[in-house]
Scaffold this motif. Structure first.
Motif, PDB file in Angstrom:
ATOM      1  N   LEU A  31       0.825  -1.204   0.000  1.00 24.25           N
ATOM      2  CA  LEU A  31       0.000   0.000   0.000  1.00 24.25           C
ATOM      3  C   LEU A  31       0.866   1.264   0.000  1.00 24.25           C
ATOM      4  O   LEU A  31       0.525   2.263  -0.656  1.00 24.25           O
ATOM      5  N   LYS A  32       1.984   1.218   0.725  1.00 27.94           N
ATOM      6  CA  LYS A  32       2.893   2.366   0.727  1.00 27.94           C
ATOM      7  C   LYS A  32       3.485   2.597  -0.660  1.00 27.94           C
ATOM      8  O   LYS A  32       3.603   3.738  -1.124  1.00 27.94           O
ATOM      9  N   ALA A  33       3.879   1.513  -1.342  1.00 29.89           N
ATOM     10  CA  ALA A  33       4.447   1.643  -2.687  1.00 29.89           C
ATOM     11  C   ALA A  33       3.420   2.224  -3.660  1.00 29.89           C
ATOM     12  O   ALA A  33       3.733   3.096  -4.487  1.00 29.89           O
ATOM     13  N   ALA A  34       2.171   1.730  -3.551  1.00 31.18           N
ATOM     14  CA  ALA A  34       1.122   2.260  -4.422  1.00 31.18           C
ATOM     15  C   ALA A  34       0.866   3.740  -4.134  1.00 31.18           C
ATOM     16  O   ALA A  34       0.712   4.552  -5.061  1.00 31.18           O
ATOM     17  N   GLY A  35       0.823   4.095  -2.849  1.00 29.79           N
ATOM     18  CA  GLY A  35       0.623   5.498  -2.490  1.00 29.79           C
ATOM     19  C   GLY A  35       1.751   6.388  -2.970  1.00 29.79           C
ATOM     20  O   GLY A  35       1.514   7.505  -3.461  1.00 29.79           O
ATOM     21  N   ALA A  36       2.991   5.892  -2.850  1.00 32.20           N
ATOM     22  CA  ALA A  36       4.139   6.675  -3.318  1.00 32.20           C
ATOM     23  C   ALA A  36       4.067   6.901  -4.819  1.00 32.20           C
ATOM     24  O   ALA A  36       4.381   7.994  -5.320  1.00 32.20           O
ATOM     25  N   ALA A  37       3.654   5.888  -5.574  1.00 28.43           N
ATOM     26  CA  ALA A  37       3.536   6.029  -7.026  1.00 28.43           C
ATOM     27  C   ALA A  37       2.481   7.077  -7.396  1.00 28.43           C
ATOM     28  O   ALA A  37       2.689   7.903  -8.294  1.00 28.43           O
ATOM     29  N   PRO A  51       6.828   7.887 -10.772  1.00 27.26           N
ATOM     30  CA  PRO A  51       6.198   6.779 -10.032  1.00 27.26           C
ATOM     31  C   PRO A  51       6.976   5.474 -10.157  1.00 27.26           C
ATOM     32  O   PRO A  51       6.979   4.667  -9.225  1.00 27.26           O
ATOM     33  N   TRP A  52       7.629   5.269 -11.281  1.00 24.41           N
ATOM     34  CA  TRP A  52       8.435   4.056 -11.477  1.00 24.41           C
ATOM     35  C   TRP A  52       9.562   4.025 -10.442  1.00 24.41           C
ATOM     36  O   TRP A  52       9.826   2.990  -9.816  1.00 24.41           O
ATOM     37  N   THR A  53      10.229   5.158 -10.238  1.00 27.93           N
ATOM     38  CA  THR A  53      11.294   5.243  -9.241  1.00 27.93           C
ATOM     39  C   THR A  53      10.734   5.144  -7.828  1.00 27.93           C
ATOM     40  O   THR A  53      11.309   4.477  -6.959  1.00 27.93           O
ATOM     41  N   ALA A  54       9.606   5.787  -7.566  1.00 31.51           N
ATOM     42  CA  ALA A  54       9.021   5.788  -6.222  1.00 31.51           C
ATOM     43  C   ALA A  54       8.667   4.376  -5.766  1.00 31.51           C
ATOM     44  O   ALA A  54       8.929   3.998  -4.618  1.00 31.51           O
ATOM     45  N   VAL A  55       8.071   3.581  -6.648  1.00 35.46           N
ATOM     46  CA  VAL A  55       7.698   2.210  -6.294  1.00 35.46           C
ATOM     47  C   VAL A  55       8.936   1.398  -5.926  1.00 35.46           C
ATOM     48  O   VAL A  55       8.953   0.651  -4.940  1.00 35.46           O
ATOM     49  N   ALA A  56       9.997   1.556  -6.701  1.00 36.94           N
ATOM     50  CA  ALA A  56      11.207   0.758  -6.469  1.00 36.94           C
ATOM     51  C   ALA A  56      11.906   1.127  -5.164  1.00 36.94           C
ATOM     52  O   ALA A  56      12.655   0.309  -4.618  1.00 36.94           O
ATOM     53  N   HIS A  70      14.429  17.447 -17.569  1.00 38.87           N
ATOM     54  CA  HIS A  70      13.138  17.022 -17.060  1.00 38.87           C
ATOM     55  C   HIS A  70      13.194  15.566 -16.569  1.00 38.87           C
ATOM     56  O   HIS A  70      12.646  15.224 -15.520  1.00 38.87           O
ATOM     57  N   ARG A  71      13.854  14.713 -17.335  1.00 38.24           N
ATOM     58  CA  ARG A  71      13.926  13.301 -16.952  1.00 38.24           C
ATOM     59  C   ARG A  71      14.695  13.109 -15.651  1.00 38.24           C
ATOM     60  O   ARG A  71      14.307  12.302 -14.796  1.00 38.24           O
ATOM     61  N   LEU A  72      15.772  13.855 -15.506  1.00 39.26           N
ATOM     62  CA  LEU A  72      16.524  13.762 -14.254  1.00 39.26           C
ATOM     63  C   LEU A  72      15.703  14.301 -13.090  1.00 39.26           C
ATOM     64  O   LEU A  72      15.714  13.737 -11.987  1.00 39.26           O
ATOM     65  N   LEU A  73      14.976  15.394 -13.328  1.00 38.93           N
ATOM     66  CA  LEU A  73      14.134  15.959 -12.277  1.00 38.93           C
ATOM     67  C   LEU A  73      13.035  14.970 -11.876  1.00 38.93           C
ATOM     68  O   LEU A  73      12.747  14.801 -10.681  1.00 38.93           O
ATOM     69  N   GLU A  74      12.415  14.327 -12.840  1.00 36.32           N
ATOM     70  CA  GLU A  74      11.360  13.349 -12.543  1.00 36.32           C
ATOM     71  C   GLU A  74      11.907  12.190 -11.720  1.00 36.32           C
ATOM     72  O   GLU A  74      11.250  11.696 -10.783  1.00 36.32           O
ATOM     73  N   THR A  75      13.120  11.764 -12.048  1.00 36.13           N
ATOM     74  CA  THR A  75      13.732  10.676 -11.288  1.00 36.13           C
ATOM     75  C   THR A  75      13.990  11.093  -9.844  1.00 36.13           C
ATOM     76  O   THR A  75      13.709  10.341  -8.902  1.00 36.13           O
ATOM     77  N   GLY A 105       9.461   8.303  -2.808  1.00 32.18           N
ATOM     78  CA  GLY A 105       9.548   6.921  -2.343  1.00 32.18           C
ATOM     79  C   GLY A 105      10.252   6.796  -1.002  1.00 32.18           C
ATOM     80  O   GLY A 105       9.776   6.102  -0.094  1.00 32.18           O
ATOM     81  N   ILE A 106      11.384   7.479  -0.854  1.00 31.08           N
ATOM     82  CA  ILE A 106      12.131   7.418   0.403  1.00 31.08           C
ATOM     83  C   ILE A 106      11.345   8.072   1.535  1.00 31.08           C
ATOM     84  O   ILE A 106      11.296   7.550   2.657  1.00 31.08           O
ATOM     85  N   SER A 107      10.702   9.194   1.253  1.00 32.81           N
ATOM     86  CA  SER A 107       9.944   9.894   2.295  1.00 32.81           C
ATOM     87  C   SER A 107       8.769   9.054   2.789  1.00 32.81           C
ATOM     88  O   SER A 107       8.517   8.966   3.999  1.00 32.81           O
TER      89      SER A 107
END
Length: 357
Positions: free
Chosen positions: A19-25, A45-50, A135-140, A147-149
């Motif tokens: 649930l935390k991973a889904a919420g982070a995404a 969201p891809w990075t947040a889930v991982a 933009h891609r680096l910022l999104e990452t 995700g960490i937070s």
């Protein structure tokens, strides 16, 4: 799902983490795709889930690894697109082999694969301008921060229960096995089940090997965890000496079941003890099962503290051992050797269980 709502345990931990991973995404997508309208919001969201990992420390370490490898993949792929003038196939030939190889670098850990996949996203998007790369680096980075937070601030995992749970399950399983052996030895042709007893003892011994892994998770769960003191996580894990103690118990039980399996069945390799000796051995195993159950009680909620248990069961078990020693002197020939081994191992087993922690 049923187990997760019934009681605290691995199933509930897995549900919370999912649930935390889904919420982070969802949060990462809301920030990049809905609010910032980023051209490749998928990366956040891809990075947040991982990065919703088993521990906060692992999330931070994984985040650094992933950001580094994704940045490398993004910059390399963008440079390849610029050199080849946005020719997709040519850019792939210049990028994918290199990123796949560098992804095996041990300092990137399991995150090395993200370099190649990120490069493929960049190339197939078909744009290599500096603004797009930024933009891609910022999104990452946004995805990593989210995700960490989430992992650190929303029910941060601490894994204090795992060691106690694994030891408790082993101890309870050992008590049940000893009880089964005692009942089997009192039956006619009771040794026919000795092979299955040895198989169960082997399975229990293998399960005990996971305690060291669980203890490692517990130690890692406390590192860099900002909210570990705010959660009700139960009592701390038992001391390491308990791991060693139950490991010795496992070795004794394995030795007893191995010897019994050698004298049981149609293809017995060793001469069996007399029926009277087996009956006395059943009494010893029955008493030892009760002692094992008491020794396991402090590992479960409401089981009291170690050392605070009734000695009646232990006194009865030692009386049974003394009776078994008297019967041993009546054994003759090779059966005496088998009986002696069983006597020594059961005595040592009971000694481990009654020894003060």
């Amino acid at each position: 799902m049923h187990s997760a709502f019934e009681e605290a345990g691995p199933e509930r931990d897995t549900l919370v983490r999912s649930l935390k991973a889904a919420g982070a995404a969802i949060v990462a997508w809301a920030l990049t795709g809905w609010w910032l309208h980023a051209p490749m919001a998928l990366l956040a969201p891809w990075t947040a889930v991982a990065l919703v990992c088993g521990t906060v420390y692992r999330s931070l370490r994984t985040g650094l690894q992933q950001c580094a490898v994704i940045a490398l993949g993004t910059v390399w792929a963008s440079a390849a697109m610029a050199i080849t003038r946005d020719q997709t196939m040519a850019a792939m030939l210049l990028t994918v082999p290199f990123m796949t190889l560098i992804g095996t670098y041990r300092r990137f850990g399991e995150q090395g694969l993200f370099g190649a996949t990120t490069a493929l996203f960049v190339i197939t998007a078909g744009s290599s301008s500096a603004a797009t790369v930024g933009h891609r680096l910022l999104e990452t980075v946004i995805g990593a921060v989210v995700g960490i937070s989430v992992n650190a601030l929303v029910l941060p995992p601490v894994h204090l229960r795992s060691v106690r749970d694994r030891l408790g399950r082993f101890a309870r399983g050992t008590s049940e096995l000893l009880d089964t052996m005692a009942r089997g030895l009192r039956e006619e042709d009771g040794l026919d089940g000795a092979a299955s007893w040895h198989g169960e003892a082997t399975r229990l011994a293998l399960s005990l090997q996971g305690v060291a892994e669980a203890r490692s998770w517990a130690m890692e769960g406390a590192r860099l965890n900002p909210a570990r003191r705010l959660r009700r996580t139960g009592p701390p894990p038992p001391p390491v000496s308990e791991d060693m103690r139950w490991g010795r118990v496992s070795s004794r039980v394995l030795a007893v079941t191995r010897t019994l399996s050698g004298v049981g069945g149609d293809d017995a390799e060793l001469p069996g003890p007399s029926p009277r000796y087996l009956a006395d051995l059943a009494d010893v195993l029955d008493g030892t099962a009760r002692v094992c159950e008491q020794a396991a009680a402090p590992l479960f909620p409401g089981g009291g503290r170690a050392g605070e248990r009734d000695t009646t069961a232990a006194d009865g078990a030692w009386d049974s051992v003394r009776s078994l020693a008297g019967t041993f002197h009546l054994q003759k020939g090779e059966a005496a050797a088998v009986s002696g081994e069983l006597l020594v191992e059961t005595r040592q087993l009971l000694n481990e269980l009654t020894r003060s922690p």
